[in-house]
Design an enzyme around this catalytic site. Structure first.
Site, PDB file in Angstrom:
ATOM      1  N   HIS A  89       0.843  -1.203   0.000  1.00  0.00           N
ATOM      2  CA  HIS A  89       0.000   0.000   0.000  1.00  0.00           C
ATOM      3  C   HIS A  89       0.874   1.247   0.000  1.00  0.00           C
ATOM      4  O   HIS A  89       0.564   2.236  -0.664  1.00  0.00           O
ATOM      5  CB  HIS A  89      -0.914   0.023   1.236  1.00  0.00           C
ATOM      6  CG  HIS A  89      -1.999  -1.016   1.185  1.00  0.00           C
ATOM      7  ND1 HIS A  89      -3.302  -0.763   1.494  1.00  0.00           N
ATOM      8  CD2 HIS A  89      -1.962  -2.326   0.837  1.00  0.00           C
ATOM      9  CE1 HIS A  89      -4.032  -1.860   1.342  1.00  0.00           C
ATOM     10  NE2 HIS A  89      -3.225  -2.829   0.966  1.00  0.00           N
ATOM     11  N   ASP A 135      -6.118   5.731   2.058  1.00  0.00           N
ATOM     12  CA  ASP A 135      -6.118   4.337   1.634  1.00  0.00           C
ATOM     13  C   ASP A 135      -7.558   3.819   1.676  1.00  0.00           C
ATOM     14  O   ASP A 135      -8.249   3.998   2.684  1.00  0.00           O
ATOM     15  CB  ASP A 135      -5.238   3.565   2.650  1.00  0.00           C
ATOM     16  CG  ASP A 135      -4.774   2.236   2.131  1.00  0.00           C
ATOM     17  OD1 ASP A 135      -5.593   1.554   1.501  1.00  0.00           O
ATOM     18  OD2 ASP A 135      -3.604   1.878   2.381  1.00  0.00           O
TER      19      ASP A 135
END
Ligand code: UDP
Length: 473
Positions: free
Chosen positions: A29, A128
């Protein structure tokens, strides 16, 4: 620097709109969100990447390089330590994610509050997609925000369709799932959390949570590009404000417009660059199989042994990344016995490895970043998915983009050494080899075009930056 120049520089910095980008703290990520930050900074925004850390052993210190010099990196607490004090059992993943979702929002709130009273308050939060609560945190402070999806639209749309009730789990073993704009999907083509074994209920809940407030943001950023997932992108874009900004590979591997951008620059692992590059230099062009299962996947002992013997049987040179926590699974004396042909390291500079002329194929778990990297660097794949979104990525690698072959498991769920050998041979020198290479080259060009000046992803980034600039006037 003269005092006047220094003052001018500070003034100029403060005139730039500032945005925060929040990432979950795993390599897969951090890499894409960090790259998005660099692109935004190159177009005139002041960017702070915010991520979390805890003192659990799964999160070692970050290693930061020059490649991140255009952005600020801030690490806040994810509260796991605090959570541990309150509850005796902090087991992974159940208590971990519960704890994260309680404490990380508090940490982020405190951080944003502080920033708002600083002399350069932020205008926007990119977050995110696995932390959808960020939307409400930002809203409480009067800041607009948008999620960043680190997985493909193919995978996102499967989860979305599940949330919409288009199909239900558990599925029959022979089920075929039909989703708009996607090929028919068998059980083993779906993300592993849907495989009916209910082995990761917490993670499934977590990955689905990203759709809890998906109607609200004005932008949905994703690490992909329009042509790569043409049909499913069009389908999702007919419902949501989809903005693809990928592939988020460091610029010097694609459009070369950001001179300093040669690597990701924020690593959770220490890599053996010199050892790998010197070893690759000593090998013939196209002769090496590069093997990695990413930063999280953990092979069963029996599976690790089958990979080892499969590599040996293929008779190819191999560079295999075996993280320190996994080395005990290697057959005894394997590295010594295969030292003529193989090199085993605990982490490597994957982009440099994939672009090395000696590498002929990538045996990968098909994490979304690794898949995109192979695709963008024109390296054909042996797809060996382990969990999460990887089965779906593998399906697309083999059947849609046709840039690799996917291993088949036996009745015990193991990929045998014979299967591994056969797949490696197919990609390296088999009948399909030429076609795979040709297709890989095609996608490489399209990826470059997307991020280059005026490409689809570049235009989306420009549009976002212009909006931020306008709204900050
Ligand atoms: N990676 C790396 N060195 C390695 C193995 C992996 O730099 O030895 C990087 C790789 O380039 C990718 C990331 O780690 O950007 C892994 O992300 P991915 O989505 O492929 O898999 P995950 O680790 O999330 O399962």
């Amino acid at each position: 620097m003269e005092a006047k120049q220094r003052e001018d520089r500070i003034q100029k910095d403060h005139d730039q709109p500032r945005i925060l980008c929040f990432s979950f703290h795993v390599q897969g990520h951090l890499n894409p969100i960090l790259q998005f930050c660099k692109r935004l900074a190159s177009k005139g925004l002041k960017v702070t990447l915010v991520t979390t850390t805890s003192s659990t052993t799964t999160t070692p210190n970050f290693i930061q390089t020059q490649a991140t010099s255009s952005i600020n990196v801030t690490i806040i607490s994810d509260g796991i330590e605090e959570g541990k004090k309150r509850s005796a059992a902090t087991s992974y993943p159940d208590d971990y994610y519960e704890c994260y979702d309680i404490f990380a929002p508090q940490s982020l709130s405190e951080f944003i509050q502080k920033q708002l009273t600083s002399d350069h308050p932020p205008n926007f939060l990119v977050y995110d997609s696995v932390t959808p609560w960020c939307f409400d945190v930002a809203k409480r402070f009067g800041i607009d925000s948008a999620p960043f999806f680190t997985q493909s639209w193919a995978v996102n749309s499967i989860y979305y369709n599940l949330c919409q009730g288009r199909f239900k789990i558990p599925l029959e073993e022979t089920a075929v799932v039909s989703i708009p704009s996607m090929p028919p999907l068998k059980l083993n083509d779906l993300p592993s959390f849907l495989d009916g074994t209910d082995s990761y209920p917490t993670l499934l809940k977590w990955v689905l949570s990203r759709f809890s407030n998906i109607e609200q943001p004005k932008w949905l950023f994703c690490n992909t590009f329009d042509k790569l997932e043409d049909e499913v992108v069009k389908w999702m874009a007919s419902k949501f404000p989809v903005k693809n900004i990928g592939p988020t590979i460091p610029s010097m591997y694609l459009d070369k417009r950001l001179q300093n951008d040669k690597d990701y620059g924020l690593s959770l692992f220490k890599q053996s660059t010199d050892t790998c590059m010197t070893w690759l230099d000593s090998k013939e062009t196209g002769s090496v199989v590069y093997v990695s299962f990413g930063s999280l996947a953990s092979l069963e002992q029996e599976q690790a042994e089958e990979v080892a013997w499969g590599l040996k049987r293929s008779n190819c040179n191999f560079l295999w990344v075996v993280r320190e926590t996994e080395t005990s699974k290697l057959p005894k004396n394997f590295s010594d016995e295969t030292s003529e042909k193989g090199l085993i390291v605990s982490w490597c500079p994957q982009l440099e490895v994939l672009t090395h002329k000696s590498v002929g194929c990538f045996m990968t778990h098909c994490g979304w970043n690794s898949t995109l990297e192979a695709l963008c660097l024109g390296v054909p794949m042996v797809a060996m998915p382990q969990w999460s979104d990887q089965p779906t990525n593998s399906k697309i690698v083999e059947d849609v983009w046709q840039v690799g072959v996917r291993v088949r498991v036996n009745e015990k769920g193991i990929v045998t050494r014979e299967e591994i050998e056969a797949c490696i041979r197919e990609v390296m020198e088999g009948e399909k080899s030429e076609d795979l290479r040709r297709n890989s080259e095609k996608w490489k060009e399209l990826a470059k075009e997307a991020v280059d000046e005026g490409g689809s992803s570049d235009r989306n980034i420009d549009e976002f930056v212009a909006k931020i600039m306008c709204s900050s006037l």
